[in-house]
Motif scaffolding. Structure first.
Motif, PDB file in Angstrom:
ATOM      1  N   LYS A 106       0.839  -1.211   0.000  1.00  0.00           N
ATOM      2  CA  LYS A 106       0.000   0.000   0.000  1.00  0.00           C
ATOM      3  C   LYS A 106       0.865   1.249   0.000  1.00  0.00           C
ATOM      4  O   LYS A 106       0.486   2.268  -0.569  1.00  0.00           O
ATOM      5  CB  LYS A 106      -0.939  -0.010   1.210  1.00  0.00           C
ATOM      6  N   LYS A 147      -4.211   1.144   8.225  1.00  0.00           N
ATOM      7  CA  LYS A 147      -3.970   0.006   7.332  1.00  0.00           C
ATOM      8  C   LYS A 147      -2.598  -0.600   7.564  1.00  0.00           C
ATOM      9  O   LYS A 147      -1.594   0.117   7.560  1.00  0.00           O
ATOM     10  CB  LYS A 147      -4.048   0.452   5.871  1.00  0.00           C
ATOM     11  N   GLU A 187      -4.839   6.920   6.926  1.00  0.00           N
ATOM     12  CA  GLU A 187      -5.487   7.756   5.902  1.00  0.00           C
ATOM     13  C   GLU A 187      -6.670   8.498   6.487  1.00  0.00           C
ATOM     14  O   GLU A 187      -7.286   8.040   7.447  1.00  0.00           O
ATOM     15  CB  GLU A 187      -6.062   6.879   4.783  1.00  0.00           C
ATOM     16  N   GLU A 188      -7.032   9.595   5.803  1.00  0.00           N
ATOM     17  CA  GLU A 188      -8.307  10.248   6.136  1.00  0.00           C
ATOM     18  C   GLU A 188      -9.437   9.281   5.804  1.00  0.00           C
ATOM     19  O   GLU A 188      -9.334   8.484   4.866  1.00  0.00           O
ATOM     20  CB  GLU A 188      -8.473  11.534   5.316  1.00  0.00           C
ATOM     21  N   LEU A 190     -12.768   8.428   4.117  1.00  0.00           N
ATOM     22  CA  LEU A 190     -13.574   8.947   3.008  1.00  0.00           C
ATOM     23  C   LEU A 190     -15.032   8.542   3.217  1.00  0.00           C
ATOM     24  O   LEU A 190     -15.316   7.436   3.681  1.00  0.00           O
ATOM     25  CB  LEU A 190     -13.071   8.365   1.684  1.00  0.00           C
ATOM     26  N   GLU A 194     -18.581   3.049  -2.514  1.00  0.00           N
ATOM     27  CA  GLU A 194     -17.451   2.367  -3.151  1.00  0.00           C
ATOM     28  C   GLU A 194     -17.863   1.734  -4.477  1.00  0.00           C
ATOM     29  O   GLU A 194     -19.003   1.302  -4.632  1.00  0.00           O
ATOM     30  CB  GLU A 194     -16.944   1.260  -2.226  1.00  0.00           C
ATOM     31  N   GLU A 289      -7.879   1.640  -2.947  1.00  0.00           N
ATOM     32  CA  GLU A 289      -6.815   0.632  -3.069  1.00  0.00           C
ATOM     33  C   GLU A 289      -6.706   0.209  -4.517  1.00  0.00           C
ATOM     34  O   GLU A 289      -7.613   0.423  -5.317  1.00  0.00           O
ATOM     35  CB  GLU A 289      -7.132  -0.609  -2.217  1.00  0.00           C
TER      36      GLU A 289
HETATM   37  P1  AMP Z   1      -8.703  -1.934   1.507  1.00  0.00           P
HETATM   38  O1  AMP Z   1      -8.092  -3.218   2.000  1.00  0.00           O
HETATM   39  O2  AMP Z   1      -7.721  -0.820   1.388  1.00  0.00           O
HETATM   40  O3  AMP Z   1      -9.545  -2.139   0.298  1.00  0.00           O
HETATM   41  O4  AMP Z   1      -9.789  -1.502   2.591  1.00  0.00           O
HETATM   42  C1  AMP Z   1     -10.853  -2.372   2.940  1.00  0.00           C
HETATM   43  C2  AMP Z   1     -12.110  -1.574   3.123  1.00  0.00           C
HETATM   44  O5  AMP Z   1     -11.913  -0.563   4.121  1.00  0.00           O
HETATM   45  C3  AMP Z   1     -12.537  -0.806   1.892  1.00  0.00           C
HETATM   46  O6  AMP Z   1     -13.277  -1.589   1.020  1.00  0.00           O
HETATM   47  C4  AMP Z   1     -13.360   0.315   2.495  1.00  0.00           C
HETATM   48  O7  AMP Z   1     -14.661  -0.145   2.831  1.00  0.00           O
HETATM   49  C5  AMP Z   1     -12.632   0.616   3.775  1.00  0.00           C
HETATM   50  N1  AMP Z   1     -11.684   1.720   3.562  1.00  0.00           N
HETATM   51  C6  AMP Z   1     -10.393   1.636   3.189  1.00  0.00           C
HETATM   52  N2  AMP Z   1      -9.818   2.844   3.083  1.00  0.00           N
HETATM   53  C7  AMP Z   1     -10.768   3.743   3.394  1.00  0.00           C
HETATM   54  C8  AMP Z   1     -10.789   5.186   3.493  1.00  0.00           C
HETATM   55  N3  AMP Z   1      -9.695   5.944   3.265  1.00  0.00           N
HETATM   56  N4  AMP Z   1     -11.950   5.756   3.864  1.00  0.00           N
HETATM   57  C9  AMP Z   1     -13.055   5.012   4.137  1.00  0.00           C
HETATM   58  N5  AMP Z   1     -13.096   3.661   4.068  1.00  0.00           N
HETATM   59  C10 AMP Z   1     -11.971   3.027   3.712  1.00  0.00           C
END
Ligand code: AMP
Ligand code: GLY
Length: 437
Positions: A106, A147, A187-188, A190, A194, A289
């Motif tokens: 990431k 994360k 991260e901030e 959001l 999605e 992501e």
């Molecule tokens: P990822 O493994 O990065 O896809 O994150 C898993 C899930 O976490 C995502 O599908 C989103 O539902 C949530 N998520 C990740 N990053 C963010 C973000 N910056 N703001 C809000 N929700 C997030």
């Protein structure tokens, strides 16, 4: 033509079906971690082994005179399976280990976006000390997402309001990540909806698939733990009811810029599927992501309505001759639903028999984490077991088709009844309407 599929889930079953529909008459070979009865039926050769052992896969490719390969999951990409196959003279639809960092690291992804001024980045910091983490969390007023850096199967992410509520809890999880990985990404948070945009890439050109929305939470109403994805839908206009044409333009632009940036940074062309996980927000499209492969379940939606010859598309990826007009889809809505073991994802039952013989249209059924025993019986392995895809003129029609089919599968399973329903889709449209300026 001998084609190797690496992986043995529903995504790889969907890939196998799409390849078999080709007028080219391919012979399929598969290296997977279990006997997927759907792929076994379609394949000329099937080998159960580690999908991350580069020696095994390179040798299998040589032994079976494989012409080219397509890699399903992320773990073989991270292990360098594409590089090993290339050494054996076998090209792949799937990025090299270095290019796959867009998913496997990431921090690489965030760094690449900011270095190349690609729009859509969330504010973030990669922190290697707990003091730095606390300071940044305070600056974000606790409205943040923490994360772990690396592949965690979707389980390494904690979101404020969902997984923690106080700044101290955010700091404690950051500490856990720093202790394990030496750093943590903060991260901030959001706010929005999605969606997934998967683009085929040949290193120079992209062909974008329709937009799909996945559902990560285990239970109806988006409650329960995060999963690999319980189901997904896509509309007949290849968009989603809460997206604007401008959202789609932005997401496509971000994927295009990212493919080019990977080439510039690594000196290697990105060949395969680039899957952006985006959030439509009040402030435009943001990137959550990247994945370096087809989405599971999203690939089931798009491959089910793919009209073009998938073998030709894969050959265009390898040859570098891809264009958007080669990607033709039928104008149908799709709803995919996963039947998962009772107790999934926290305490799933395992090794229980399930009966799929009663389904109406086996073409719409995809096997995932199941194993076929010598007596022909099918057992669930503890993860997402069987997916079905409903196809219709509207999302509601597709949803009913999916419900009808999934209800016929017998065994200790459950699925989300709300995915693709007018009620749930309507909520999402209403949320975005309220959010947009
Ligand atoms: P990822 O493994 O990065 O896809 O994150 C898993 C899930 O976490 C995502 O599908 C989103 O539902 C949530 N998520 C990740 N990053 C963010 C973000 N910056 N703001 C809000 N929700 C997030
Ligand atoms: N649908 C989520 C994923 O494939 O990562």
């Amino acid at each position: 033509m001998n084609v190797l599929i690496v992986g043995s889930g529903a995504r790889e079953h969907a890939i196998a079906k799409a390849l078999k529909r080709s007028s080219h008459g391919v012979d399929l070979f598969c290296v997977g971690s279990s006997h997927n009865p759907g792929i076994v039926d379609l394949a000329t050769g099937y080998h159960v082994d580690s999908t991350t052992d580069t020696n095994v896969i390179g040798q299998y490719g040589r032994d079976h005179k494989i012409d080219w390969a397509i890699i399903g999951p992320e773990a073989p990409l991270e292990a360098g399976v594409v590089d090993a196959l290339a050494t054996a003279g076998i090209p792949s639809v799937g990025p090299t280990k270095q290019c796959a960092q867009i998913e496997t690291s990431k921090s690489f992804m965030r760094w690449l976006l900011s270095r190349h001024s690609i729009p859509g980045a969330a504010q973030f910091k990669s922190c290697s000390t707990i003091e730095a983490a606390r300071e940044w969390i305070n600056e974000l007023k606790g409205e943040c997402v923490i994360k772990a850096d690396g592949l965690m199967g979707g389980k390494g992410v904690r979101v404020s309001g969902d997984h923690f509520t106080t700044i101290d809890e955010a700091v404690a999880y950051s500490q856990e990540c720093i202790a394990r990985d030496g750093r943590v990404l903060i991260e901030e948070k959001l706010i929005g909806q999605e969606f997934s945009l998967m683009s085929l890439c040949d290193g120079k050109h992209l062909a974008h698939f329709p937009l799909v929305q996945d559902h990560k939470r285990a239970f109806d109403g988006d409650t329960g733990s995060n999963t690999g994805g319980m189901g997904s839908y896509s509309d007949a206009d290849f968009s989603l009811p809460f997206l604007t044409a401008e959202d789609i333009r932005q997401a496509r632009y971000i994927n295009e810029q990212t493919m080019t940036a990977i080439d510039q940074e690594t000196g290697t062309q990105y060949k395969g599927i680039l899957y952006g996980g985006f959030m439509a927000t009040a402030d435009g499209v943001k990137l959550i992501e990247y994945n370096a492969r087809f989405g599971d379940p999203e690939s089931l939606n798009v491959l089910a309505i793919l009209e073009s010859d998938f073998v030709k598309l894969c050959q265009a990826v390898i040859a570098g001759t891809l264009s958007q007009d080669q990607l033709r889809m039928s104008q149908k809505a799709t709803v995919c639903k996963y039947a998962v073991p009772k107790g999934y994802p926290d305490h799933p039952v395992k090794n229980q028999t399930i009966d799929v013989s009663t389904v109406k249209n086996p073409e719409r059924v995809y096997y995932a984490a199941v194993d076929q025993k010598e007596d022909g019986s099918i057992v669930e392995l503890g993860s997402r077991a069987i997916a079905v895809v409903g196809i219709g003129n509207t999302i509601s029609e597709a949803e009913q088709a999916a419900e009808d089919e999934i209800g016929r599968i017998q065994g200790p399973l459950f699925h989300r009844k709300d995915i693709g329903t007018a009620a749930l889709v309507g909520q999402r449209v209403a949320m975005m309407r309220k959010l947009r300026p």
